[in-house]
Design an enzyme around this catalytic site. Structure first.
Site, PDB file in Angstrom:
ATOM      1  CG  ASP A  87      -1.768   1.195   1.381  1.00  0.00           C
ATOM      2  OD1 ASP A  87      -2.330   1.643   0.370  1.00  0.00           O
ATOM      3  OD2 ASP A  87      -1.860   1.713   2.501  1.00  0.00           O
ATOM      4  CG  ASP A 143      -1.671   7.820   0.571  1.00  0.00           C
ATOM      5  OD1 ASP A 143      -1.180   8.937   0.748  1.00  0.00           O
ATOM      6  OD2 ASP A 143      -2.095   7.419  -0.532  1.00  0.00           O
ATOM      7  CG  ASP A 200      -2.451   2.558   6.411  1.00  0.00           C
ATOM      8  OD1 ASP A 200      -2.467   2.322   5.183  1.00  0.00           O
ATOM      9  OD2 ASP A 200      -2.928   3.593   6.903  1.00  0.00           O
TER      10      ASP A 200
END
Length: 237
Positions: free
Chosen positions: A8, A10, A184
């Site tokens: 991922d 961001d 996240d």
């Protein structure tokens, strides 16, 4: 058996910022991705809710040898297969217009994306419930998908990061490898589940919480340290 990395962007490779366009991407990240791509040819991918065009803007030439799935997998690009993306539909255009008008009225941040749009309420957390309800109504009205992230809600073409993992694993360079997915946010849970279902693992890059990920790193700094150690080891092999 070899391993493929699905990363991922961001909150995983870069720290979150007050607005999407103020994310800071240092030169070291591009160099690190380049080292990984050299050590693991064809087996490094970024899987993000951002469009591929946005990711290119942040990382420039450093993505030339990295597979990319943007817009939660609705668009994909690999070094071997090139860029595959669906067209913007009239329904998507109409939905984005409604969300932009709502954001202007409510003082929220509207983020246009290649295959969707987001409402950000980080600066107005009290409006979260209304913004989510609006996005879900618009998504249902136009046959699109709504999903929540950290202080935002997005309306987009259908697809998820789990589908992106499965699709990218069809690339010849990744076939037969074990997928490890790092993320996240809630939108990364599909990626965690897919990776583990395919014999790999999910890694949460955040504080402890309920998750389908098997392992955890404490944050972006720990993620970058882990990738650097992997690049060092792979380069020495």
């Amino acid at each position: 058996m070899s391993v493929s990395l699905f990363l991922d962007f961001d909150g995983t490779l870069v720290d979150l910022a007050p607005t999407p366009d103020t994310v800071v991407v240092d030169d070291g990240l591009g160099m690190l991705l380049g080292r990984l791509a050299t050590a693991m040819p064809g087996r490094v991918a970024i899987v993000s809710g951002r469009s591929i065009a946005q990711l290119d803007g942040f990382l420039h030439r450093h993505l030339e040898q990295v597979a990319v799935a943007g817009s939660h997998g609705a668009e994909r690009r690999t070094p071997a297969g090139g860029h595959v993306t669906p067209p913007r539909s009239e329904a998507l255009e109409a939905a984005c217009a409604e969300l932009r008008a709502y954001a202007d009225l409510e003082g929220l941040l509207f983020e246009a994306k290649s295959l969707g749009a987001s409402l950000h309420f980080r600066q107005h957390p009290e409006r979260e419930a209304d913004a989510v309800a609006m996005a879900e109504r618009v998504a249902q009205q136009f046959g699109l998908h709504a999903n929540r992230g950290k202080m935002m809600v997005e309306v987009r073409l259908p697809g998820d990061k789990g589908e992106a993992v499965r699709s990218l694993l069809d690339d010849p360079a990744m076939q037969g490898s074990k997928p490890w997915f790092f993320g996240d946010d809630r939108t990364d849970e599909d990626g965690f589940a897919a990776a583990q279902g395919l014999g790999g693992a999910g890694v949460l890059v955040d504080d402890p919480r309920e998750t389908q990920a098997r392992y955890r790193l404490s944050g972006v700094a720990a993620m970058r340290d882990w990738l650097t150690a992997l690049a060092d080891k792979a380069g020495a092999a």
